[in-house]
Design a protein around this motif. Structure first.
Motif, mmCIF file in Angstrom:
data_model
loop_
_atom_site.group_PDB
_atom_site.id
_atom_site.type_symbol
_atom_site.label_atom_id
_atom_site.label_comp_id
_atom_site.label_asym_id
_atom_site.label_seq_id
_atom_site.Cartn_x
_atom_site.Cartn_y
_atom_site.Cartn_z
ATOM 1 N N GLU A 143 2.059 -11.732 -6.165
ATOM 2 C CA GLU A 143 1.098 -10.739 -5.677
ATOM 3 C C GLU A 143 1.753 -9.388 -5.395
ATOM 4 O O GLU A 143 1.275 -8.336 -5.848
ATOM 5 N N ALA A 144 2.846 -9.414 -4.648
ATOM 6 C CA ALA A 144 3.485 -8.154 -4.249
ATOM 7 C C ALA A 144 4.082 -7.412 -5.446
ATOM 8 O O ALA A 144 4.280 -6.197 -5.418
ATOM 9 N N SER A 145 4.354 -8.151 -6.519
ATOM 10 C CA SER A 145 4.981 -7.535 -7.699
ATOM 11 C C SER A 145 4.021 -6.630 -8.459
ATOM 12 O O SER A 145 4.447 -5.672 -9.124
ATOM 13 N N LYS A 146 2.727 -6.932 -8.378
ATOM 14 C CA LYS A 146 1.772 -6.351 -9.322
ATOM 15 C C LYS A 146 1.776 -4.823 -9.346
ATOM 16 O O LYS A 146 1.860 -4.199 -10.403
ATOM 17 N N THR A 147 1.678 -4.211 -8.161
ATOM 18 C CA THR A 147 1.640 -2.745 -8.110
ATOM 19 C C THR A 147 2.893 -2.136 -8.719
ATOM 20 O O THR A 147 2.822 -1.142 -9.446
ATOM 21 N N TYR A 148 4.038 -2.712 -8.380
ATOM 22 C CA TYR A 148 5.306 -2.137 -8.847
ATOM 23 C C TYR A 148 5.463 -2.278 -10.351
ATOM 24 O O TYR A 148 5.911 -1.354 -11.038
ATOM 25 N N VAL A 149 5.093 -3.438 -10.878
ATOM 26 C CA VAL A 149 5.162 -3.649 -12.327
ATOM 27 C C VAL A 149 4.259 -2.638 -13.036
ATOM 28 O O VAL A 149 4.658 -2.004 -14.025
ATOM 29 N N SER A 150 3.075 -2.451 -12.498
ATOM 30 C CA SER A 150 2.123 -1.533 -13.112
ATOM 31 C C SER A 150 2.633 -0.084 -13.045
ATOM 32 O O SER A 150 2.615 0.649 -14.041
#
Lengths: 258, 258
Positions: A143-150
């Motif tokens: 979950e926490a990864s999503k913004t950063y990956v995007s």
């Protein structure tokens, strides 16, 4: 209106791993996605390629997303080669690999199948990013990864990456609101101190399991290990020109021809 | 009188390959030799390590030389780990890998099992050299290589190599008196343009063989490819800090946190 970018997605944990499923869902928001990923886990494969054995690939469906997907019997590097030359028939606009279940920071980049896929894409001249979350479990929470990956993906699509460089992104395994942001870093100097677990087969023959302890030898606050330990997402620009350019001058003083 | 150096010999073509047999005979003239090498060919294995499977190792004898020899079921990187932690129980004074049957110049260093063994030794803090002859055949003629392998090895033992660097040595496949000498080089920018040979199994299922054509994209006269094409032995100092240090400053201007 701009044409949507063509994004190749791969990994080394296998096409059914939660990490790549998350990555596919993020990329579906950004571009047209084609997945070519190993049909079984390939962790620790480094930059292996399949020379002495056959490669199988078939179209597969895991969910109702708009992406096209192909599983491949080879390594992550094989997947990129097969995607570019055989499946896509052209270079994608971007290749993303991961999200790996576990760290590819510091010296782990050398052993990493995730990063070997990104590097293979880089060699082919494709902008590429490897993403890893510092949680080795299959049930890791992405979950926490999503913004950063995007965010990082969109920056790369907008700006490009110079030839010869790919990005190695590692994400700390903490709650999203504890992450302090993104930090550009260098690869920490570190190694693994191996311990071989020696056992006997039922027939009495010795064998070993490889295991070991990770040792960070680098106190620098500009490293990926420091960033991750201090709750930052670590981005290391990573190159595949392995030449130690600074040592060439010294080596020439050795007078090897005398 | 100095104590003889302890030299670890490994490769990726397998312990019975003519290349490693030649390397062992050269190293027996220089130090005390322990061989830990794969029991089967491992070409193209990159920096793979064995995480999900057992490792077997046993003492073997191929000739009447003074060396001790162990075959190992793992990859070249596994062999170095097993040698240092389990078989030797200490760091050797030098690790040499090869002589590979075929080029590990330019981008081939990335896919090379030979070089992954040398790099693994380097990560462990052991001075290390990978040697390759530009002849892929099992019956390659290693005669011309001998002097150069010996000379470079002695220089490394005398002077050491800085931490974080190993040497990648490639030798042209020509008669000894045509070799012009040793040249310190950088890794040429090159890639492989893959061609997948698509076939059908007897049951009608598609499969592929990976093959391809090597393309040198680098016109520089300071590269390993240039040196080899011009009859020099090419020595490239090779590092495993993959950080593209020069790009860190640019990447910081991306303002990834905004």
């Amino acid at each position: 209106m701009n044409k949507k970018p063509l994004i190749l997605v791969t990994n080394d944990d296998g096409i059914s791993a939660p990490g790549i499923r998350t990555l596919i869902s993020i990329m579906n928001e950004i571009g047209d996605v084609v997945v070519v990923a190993p049909n079984s886990p390939q962790s620790g494969m480094g930059h292996a390629i399949t020379l002495d054995s056959t490669l199988f690939s078939e179209e597969v469906h895991f969910d109702d997303g708009p992406q096209k997907e192909y599983s491949c019997s080879g390594t992550p590097a094989d997947c990129v080669k097969l995607a570019v030359r055989q499946i896509l028939g052209r270079k994608p606009d971007l290749c993303v690999s991961g999200i790996n279940h576990g760290s590819n920071a510091s010296i782990n980049v050398i052993y990493s199948g995730t990063m070997s896929a990104a590097i293979e894409a880089g060699i082919e001249g494709i902008p590429a990013i490897g993403f890893s979350l510092l949680d080795y479990s299959w049930n890791a929470n992405f979950e926490a990864s999503k913004t950063y990956v995007s965010t990082i993906t969109k920056h790369v699509l907008e700006r490009g990456i110079p030839e010869g460089i790919v990005l190695n992104v590692n994400i700390p395994n903490i709650e999203k609101d504890l992450i302090k942001g993104i930090k550009v870093c260098r690869q920490a100097k570190a190694n693994w101190v191996e311990e071989f677990d020696k056992r006997k087969t039922p027939q009495g023959k010795d064998y070993y399991w490889l295991s070991g302890k990770f040792v960070n030898l680098d106190g620098g606050e500009d490293t990926d290990e420091w960033a991750l330990a201090n709750n930052f997402v670590a981005v290391v620009p990573t190159q595949f020109d392995l030449t130690a350019h600074d040592f060439i001058k010294d080596l020439n003083t050795w007078n090897l021809n005398e």
